[in-house]
Scaffold this active site. Structure first.
Site, short mmCIF file in Angstrom:
data_model
loop_
_atom_site.label_atom_id
_atom_site.label_comp_id
_atom_site.label_asym_id
_atom_site.label_seq_id
_atom_site.Cartn_x
_atom_site.Cartn_y
_atom_site.Cartn_z
NE ARG A 51 39.86 40.51 39.15
CZ ARG A 51 40.74 39.63 39.61
NH1 ARG A 51 41.15 39.71 40.86
NH2 ARG A 51 41.20 38.68 38.83
N PRO A 103 39.66 33.05 43.86
CG PRO A 103 39.87 30.75 43.93
CD PRO A 103 39.39 31.86 43.07
CD GLU A 104 42.25 36.91 48.20
OE1 GLU A 104 43.48 37.11 48.21
OE2 GLU A 104 41.44 37.73 47.72
CG ASN A 158 40.43 42.82 44.23
OD1 ASN A 158 41.42 43.50 43.98
ND2 ASN A 158 39.21 43.34 44.28
CE LYS A 176 44.97 34.24 43.54
NZ LYS A 176 44.19 35.38 43.06
#
Length: 280
Positions: free
Chosen positions: A250, A2-3, A165, A51
């Protein structure tokens, strides 16, 4: 993964439910803490750090959790049935008279002394959404390894904490360079860092990781997830390839017209396995 803005919203939801409340139910379903008894402790606050999530309890204890790729916290009202995932995936339960927070598939569940939180999060760079945000320090850390590809450097939480990402790809687009451009070749890294902070701050109270200013589904990002589709700015077909090294590779997305710099062999269509794997 997650961002940072998503983790910020999770922390706010958990704080709303738990802060100031006494735990009437508390289970940590991981071997290291399976016998820990937190019932009767008051939750002081739930705060994000990059995060990471830190649930601070009275008595000087902190529950440190991290969602990584698959973990999530769900909040249920008193008496509400827990739904959304099988019960065998539950790793943590924190219940109060106000509601119950249930952590599913959490890869990190760690109980530590609040005084020792730095052992869990001390390695992180300036937090884009935290009180310690320091753009000059973030730039200093990014430029410490000038040959490193920009997207990889942005994802390194030791440089600045909170970018996933989606934002790494979108920030490369907004800077007009490919994800593989060496950090040292970036023009105006200070502007990029300020832009990263503005994006996450603008999205911390809304879902979607919006970078275009357009909240409509399918129009929220410039290039991320748009492989084989038109760039949202110029209409050129967006390309995709892999960035990073195993096991941290990624999908990368870029517009060959809007972005300059090095790039590997590209795919014209969707990245394999990318569908449905956006950071949430």
């Amino acid at each position: 993964m997650p961002e940072g803005d998503s983790v910020h919203r999770v922390a706010a939801r958990l704080h709303e439910t738990l802060a100031g409340q006494v735990l009437t139910a508390a289970e940590l379903r991981v071997p290291a803490h399976a016998t820990a008894d937190l019932s009767g402790r008051r939750v002081l606050e739930v705060v994000p750090r990059g995060k990471h999530l830190l649930t601070r309890l009275d008595g000087g204890l902190t529950l440190h959790t991290h969602l990584r790729m698959d973990g999530r916290w769900a909040v249920f009202r008193p008496g509400e049935r827990w739904t959304g995932a099988p019960h065998w995936q539950i790793r943590a339960v924190l219940g109060t008279g106000r509601g119950t927070a249930v952590g599913y598939r959490l890869p990190v569940v760690e109980l530590l002394r609040t005084a020792d939180e730095q052992q869990a999060v001390g390695h992180l760079g300036p937090d884009l959404l935290g009180p310690d945000w320091d753009p000059a320090e973030a730039v200093h850390r990014l430029l410490a390894h000038p040959a490193r590809p920009l997207a990889e450097a942005l994802l390194d939480q030791r440089n600045l904490a909170g970018i996933g990402n989606i934002y790494a790809n979108e920030l490369c687009f907004l800077a007009g360079v490919t994800p593989w451009t060496p950090v040292g070749e970036l023009s105006g890294p200070d502007r990029l860092v300020v832009r990263a902070h503005r994006l996450l701050d603008a999205n911390r109270l809304r879902p979607g990781h919006i970078t275009t200013g357009d909240t409509r589904r399918g129009h929220q990002q410039w290039v991320y997830g748009r492989a084989g589709r038109p760039c949202a700015r110029c209409g050129t077909l967006v390309l995709t390839a892999v960035h990073g090294t195993p096991p941290r590779e990624r999908p990368a997305y870029w517009c060959p017209f809007c972005q300059r710099g090095p790039a590997p062999e590209a795919r014209p269509g969707p990245f394999p396995g990318a569908s449905g794997r956006r950071s949430r």
